[in-house]
Design an enzyme around this catalytic site. Structure first.
Site, mmCIF file in Angstrom:
data_model
loop_
_atom_site.group_PDB
_atom_site.id
_atom_site.type_symbol
_atom_site.label_atom_id
_atom_site.label_comp_id
_atom_site.label_asym_id
_atom_site.label_seq_id
_atom_site.Cartn_x
_atom_site.Cartn_y
_atom_site.Cartn_z
ATOM 1 C CG HIS A 253 -0.408 0.274 2.514
ATOM 2 N ND1 HIS A 253 -0.156 -0.710 3.442
ATOM 3 C CD2 HIS A 253 -0.035 1.431 3.102
ATOM 4 C CE1 HIS A 253 0.328 -0.168 4.536
ATOM 5 N NE2 HIS A 253 0.412 1.135 4.362
ATOM 6 C CG ASP B 14 -0.200 -4.033 2.717
ATOM 7 O OD1 ASP B 14 0.371 -3.430 1.792
ATOM 8 O OD2 ASP B 14 -0.723 -3.454 3.684
ATOM 9 C CB SER C 45 3.033 1.795 6.019
ATOM 10 O OG SER C 45 1.831 1.943 6.712
#
Length: 496
Positions: A83, A114, A193
């Site tokens: 992402h 992911d 992230s």
């Protein structure tokens, strides 16, 4: 402790002079060379993105951007979250302690778990940096460190937390996939992230999402998922996860256990439904009791024991690949059986996953816009038509995919003199065109653009008695007019 003091006590505490003989606070130890080496291998990723417009699919879409983290795991191989780099048009990587930005590109991306691998155009500045090693799943209550570039900061941030849960849970990136996750009580903010979660100098997870409804609750992708991704791409392509294709039901109820001949401590979970055309179609049946997978007993909640941790039984399948076989031990009508199941991908399930890096498919005709139903389209239009919602919800379990490759939706009616009578049709599913039942977007396009123009185009929408009728001799003129008036640069995109 200050939180327990009254406001007056707080004032007093602030006014009390400090004890000159009080011991000085300990100086924090400087980072060791090993820690500095780890920092050097953790990079800041800057992504410029372009998000498709599913309401006006002929337009370029919305330009945006974001910041994430990645880390070096091999020669010119940077691991991060999918992402962080999804829909990216430009990627720049910055080393710790440097202002120079290095152009990068995606080598492999796996939206269903992911994760993504990047490489820079010129690896020379990164040579000599340590490759972070992949460790094991951390134990409950053990401490971990989260390293990254949260909330867009230019300098590395380090937070500490404790492993508070190991579970099988949803990955928010696609909104449809579930895998093993590890919950920690360290803050994971935007920008973290893709960053490593470390324990004893090794990567034990990749930070990827937080819980908005609770403070300091973050989640990381554990190493079994990371290792599976890295193994999958060894042949140069990513083949995605496979699924067992059943819906199970826990067997806690004593009456149900008695009905199926199970004792109070007998293993087993009820097979409530088998996905049509899935790996277990023709192998398992509804009301079978699944008692073990590859010899691992399945308890009444559908859990198995792996590495001394109770996890969802799907974790067995999670670590397999397409073509692998698993052994299922079942109880059917009181008889014990052992069956083999060959795992395989199930493409129709993509209906429920958010798609990235794809151009929306559509076709236009006389001001009418037709698009295939999927998660992206559903989110963009928030359909309220009950038939469309039902088709979306039961596309798999009622095997609708066997008859209809696409569920084609009339998403918009662009006003034109030819279609002024069309009202209440937008947001419905197309049932037929000139009496031909619709099964795909390509078919809709072909029927609306025939070699010989019919007298009328009669478009029947599901649930509506009154069809849309477009005179054949006015259709081409109307299409040209709406394309000009609404800036439609390409009247159709049907995919590769």
């Amino acid at each position: 402790m200050l939180a327990l003091l009254t406001p007056m006590q707080m004032v007093m505490a602030q006014q009390t002079p400090s004890n000159p003989l009080a011991p000085l606070p300990a100086q924090p130890a400087p980072p060791t060379p090993q820690v500095q080496s780890i920092y050097g291998s953790i990079v800041r990723i800057e992504a410029a993105t372009q998000v498709p417009d599913y309401r006006e699919p002929w337009k370029a879409g919305r330009f945006s951007g974001g910041i994430g983290t990645g880390f070096l795991i091999g020669p010119n191989l940077f691991l991060t979250n999918a992402h962080v780099v999804s829909n990216a048009r430009r990627l720049l990587i910055t080393m710790h302690g440097s202002a120079q930005k290095h152009p990068a590109r995606i080598v492999h991306i796996a939206h269903d778990c992911d994760l993504a691998l990047l490489e820079v155009q010129d690896f020379t500045p990164f040579k000599g940096l340590a490759y972070l090693q992949i460790g094991d799943v951390p134990k409950l209550e053990s401490q971990v460190r989260v390293i990254g570039y949260p909330v867009g900061g230019n300098r590395i941030s380090v937070t500490r937390g404790v492993v508070s849960r190991i579970d099988f849970s949803a990955y928010s990136h696609t909104r449809s996939d579930q895998h093993l996750v590890v919950q920690i009580d360290a803050a994971i903010n935007p920008g973290n992230s893709g960053g490593p979660v470390l324990q004893d100098g090794k990567v034990v997870g990749v930070a990827f999402q937080g819980l908005r409804s609770a403070d300091n609750t973050g989640y990381m992708i554990p190493t079994p998922v990371v290792r599976r991704f890295l193994k999958d791409i060894e042949d140069g392509r990513y083949d995605k996860y496979v699924d067992i294709g059943i819906a199970e039901f826990p067997l806690f109820n004593p009456a149900m256990r008695k009905k199926f001949g199970l004792g109070p401590s007998s293993p087993g979970v009820l097979v409530a439904a088998v996905t049509p055309d899935g790996p277990c179609d023709g192998v398992l049946e509804n009301n079978d009791i699944l008692t073990a997978i590859n010899g691992n007993p399945v308890d009444a909640a559908g859990n198995i024991l792996i590495d001394d941790e109770k996890v969802n039984m799907n974790e067995i399948v999670e670590r397999k690949f397409s073509g692998d076989t698993i052994q299922l031990s079942i109880l059917r009508s009181g008889k014990t059986m052992s069956l083999d199941c060959t795992l395989k991908p199930f493409p129709p399930s993509q209906m429920y996953s958010v798609q990235y890096g794809v151009t929306p498919r559509y076709t236009t005709f006389a001001g009418l816009v037709f698009q295939p139903l999927d998660r992206n389209l559903y989110a963009a239009h928030s359909f309220t038509n009950t038939r469309v919602r039902r088709l979306f919800a039961h596309y798999i379990d009622e095997a609708i995919f066997k008859e209809r490759e696409d569920i084609v939706i009339l998403t918009s009616v662009l006003t034109d003199p030819v279609n002024t009578h069309v009202s209440g049709h937008a947001g419905t599913a197309i049932e037929s065109i000139n009496g031909v039942k619709i099964t795909s977007l390509q078919q809709v396009h072909d029927l609306l653009h025939p070699k010989e123009t019919p007298g009328f185009f009669i478009i029947k929408c599901e649930g509506l008695e009154r069809p849309i009728v477009i005179p054949g001799n006015k259709a081409a003129e109307s299409s040209q007019r709406t394309e000009t008036n609404y800036g439609i640069t390409a009247p159709a995109y049907l995919g590769n």
